[in-house]
Design a protein around this motif. Structure first.
Motif, PDB file in Angstrom:
ATOM      1  N   PRO A 184     -12.876  -7.734  -1.429  1.00 55.11           N
ATOM      2  CA  PRO A 184     -12.121  -6.707  -0.658  1.00 55.11           C
ATOM      3  C   PRO A 184     -11.705  -7.258   0.543  1.00 55.11           C
ATOM      4  CG  PRO A 184     -13.832  -5.957  -2.132  1.00 55.11           C
ATOM      5  CD  PRO A 184     -14.015  -7.018  -2.392  1.00 55.11           C
ATOM      6  N   CYS A 239       1.030  -1.841  -0.160  1.00 55.82           N
ATOM      7  CA  CYS A 239       0.155  -0.250  -0.069  1.00 55.82           C
ATOM      8  C   CYS A 239       0.648   1.298  -0.263  1.00 55.82           C
ATOM      9  CB  CYS A 239      -0.565   0.186   1.634  1.00 55.82           C
ATOM     10  SG  CYS A 239      -2.294   0.895   1.279  1.00 55.82           S
ATOM     11  N   GLU A 294     -12.965  -0.327   4.169  1.00 56.36           N
ATOM     12  CA  GLU A 294     -12.225  -1.884   3.601  1.00 56.36           C
ATOM     13  C   GLU A 294     -10.729  -1.127   2.015  1.00 56.36           C
ATOM     14  OE1 GLU A 294     -15.172  -3.604   1.228  1.00 56.36           O
ATOM     15  OE2 GLU A 294     -15.084  -2.394  -0.370  1.00 56.36           O
ATOM     16  N   LEU A 295     -10.406  -2.510   1.644  1.00 54.66           N
ATOM     17  CA  LEU A 295      -9.111  -2.139   0.600  1.00 54.66           C
ATOM     18  C   LEU A 295      -9.922  -3.156  -0.277  1.00 54.66           C
ATOM     19  CD1 LEU A 295      -6.150  -1.891   0.306  1.00 54.66           C
ATOM     20  CD2 LEU A 295      -5.580  -3.690   1.310  1.00 54.66           C
ATOM     21  N   GLU A 299      -7.280   5.880   1.618  1.00 56.75           N
ATOM     22  CA  GLU A 299      -8.450   5.686   1.197  1.00 56.75           C
ATOM     23  C   GLU A 299      -9.268   4.957   1.777  1.00 56.75           C
ATOM     24  OE1 GLU A 299     -10.494   7.134  -1.343  1.00 56.75           O
ATOM     25  OE2 GLU A 299      -9.063   9.086  -0.897  1.00 56.75           O
ATOM     26  N   VAL A 300      -8.698   3.040   2.351  1.00 54.84           N
ATOM     27  CA  VAL A 300      -9.073   2.522   2.480  1.00 54.84           C
ATOM     28  C   VAL A 300      -9.947   2.750   4.697  1.00 54.84           C
ATOM     29  CG1 VAL A 300      -8.285   0.500   4.717  1.00 54.84           C
ATOM     30  CG2 VAL A 300      -7.189   1.001   1.925  1.00 54.84           C
ATOM     31  N   LEU A 358      -4.167   4.124   1.879  1.00 50.73           N
ATOM     32  CA  LEU A 358      -4.316   3.215   3.016  1.00 50.73           C
ATOM     33  C   LEU A 358      -5.522   4.773   3.859  1.00 50.73           C
ATOM     34  CD1 LEU A 358      -3.815   1.462   5.750  1.00 50.73           C
ATOM     35  CD2 LEU A 358      -2.454   3.692   6.856  1.00 50.73           C
ATOM     36  N   LEU A 373     -11.796  -3.305   6.949  1.00 49.37           N
ATOM     37  CA  LEU A 373     -11.009  -2.704   7.225  1.00 49.37           C
ATOM     38  C   LEU A 373     -11.416  -3.490   9.136  1.00 49.37           C
ATOM     39  CD1 LEU A 373      -9.500  -0.262   8.647  1.00 49.37           C
ATOM     40  CD2 LEU A 373     -11.670   0.810   9.380  1.00 49.37           C
TER      41      LEU A 373
END
Length: 165
Positions: free
Chosen positions: A103, A7, A20-21, A14-15, A12, A106
């Motif tokens: 995805p 990342c 979520e990633l 944005e996560v 990060l 978090l």
């Protein structure tokens, strides 16, 4: 299954914002059967360190692709991902590479590993040396490998907001 996901600090953020990633598929690194076979003498902790180091190398490439203006600190997200959502890669040069097919929420992030700000000059030098290293320049490869001299700092999921502040 513990998966290490490369990342950057903006990604990060944005996560954290999205919760979520994603989107899937995501490239990650984990203790795969190929990694276990290749690194026969290692215990689980050593193998996880190898997988995290591979993710840190991938983070370096993400930083290079992001271009100027992005803070040169490698970021690796460690997450618990259901095994059925993970497929092992097929590249023999990247034995720990996996594809995460969903995805990552978090709440499944266990920790985040980030370069100390003191590492920034060496990370910037490694980013600049990547093209030469990829072309086979041994001096450039040495500079890129030097990024790994910096240990990543550990942050719990609950500390992400403070890390980004």
């Amino acid at each position: 299954m513990r998966v290490y996901l490369p990342c950057t600090l903006p990604a990060l953020a944005e996560v954290l914002k999205a919760g979520e990633l994603g989107p899937a598929p995501l490239t990650g690194y984990a203790v795969t059967p190929a990694l276990i076979e290749w690194y026969a003498s290692g215990d689980t902790e050593e193998l996880e360190y190898v997988a995290m180091t591979e993710a840190a190398r991938a983070s370096l490439r993400l930083l290079a692709a992001a271009g100027p203006g992005v803070v040169a600190r490698r970021v690796v997200i460690a997450a618990e991902v259901p095994e059925e959502a993970v497929a092992a890669g097929t590249d023999p040069a990247e034995r720990g590479r996996v594809e995460v097919r969903k995805p990552v929420p978090l709440r499944k992030i266990a920790s985040v590993h980030v370069d100390d700000p003191a590492a920034i000059p060496d990370i910037e030098a490694a980013i600049a040396a990547l093209p030469g290293a990829d072309a086979g320049d041994e001096d450039a490869r040495f500079v890129v490998d030097g990024a790994e001299d910096h240990e990543l700092m550990w942050y719990a999921r609950q500390e992400i907001r403070d890390l980004l502040a």
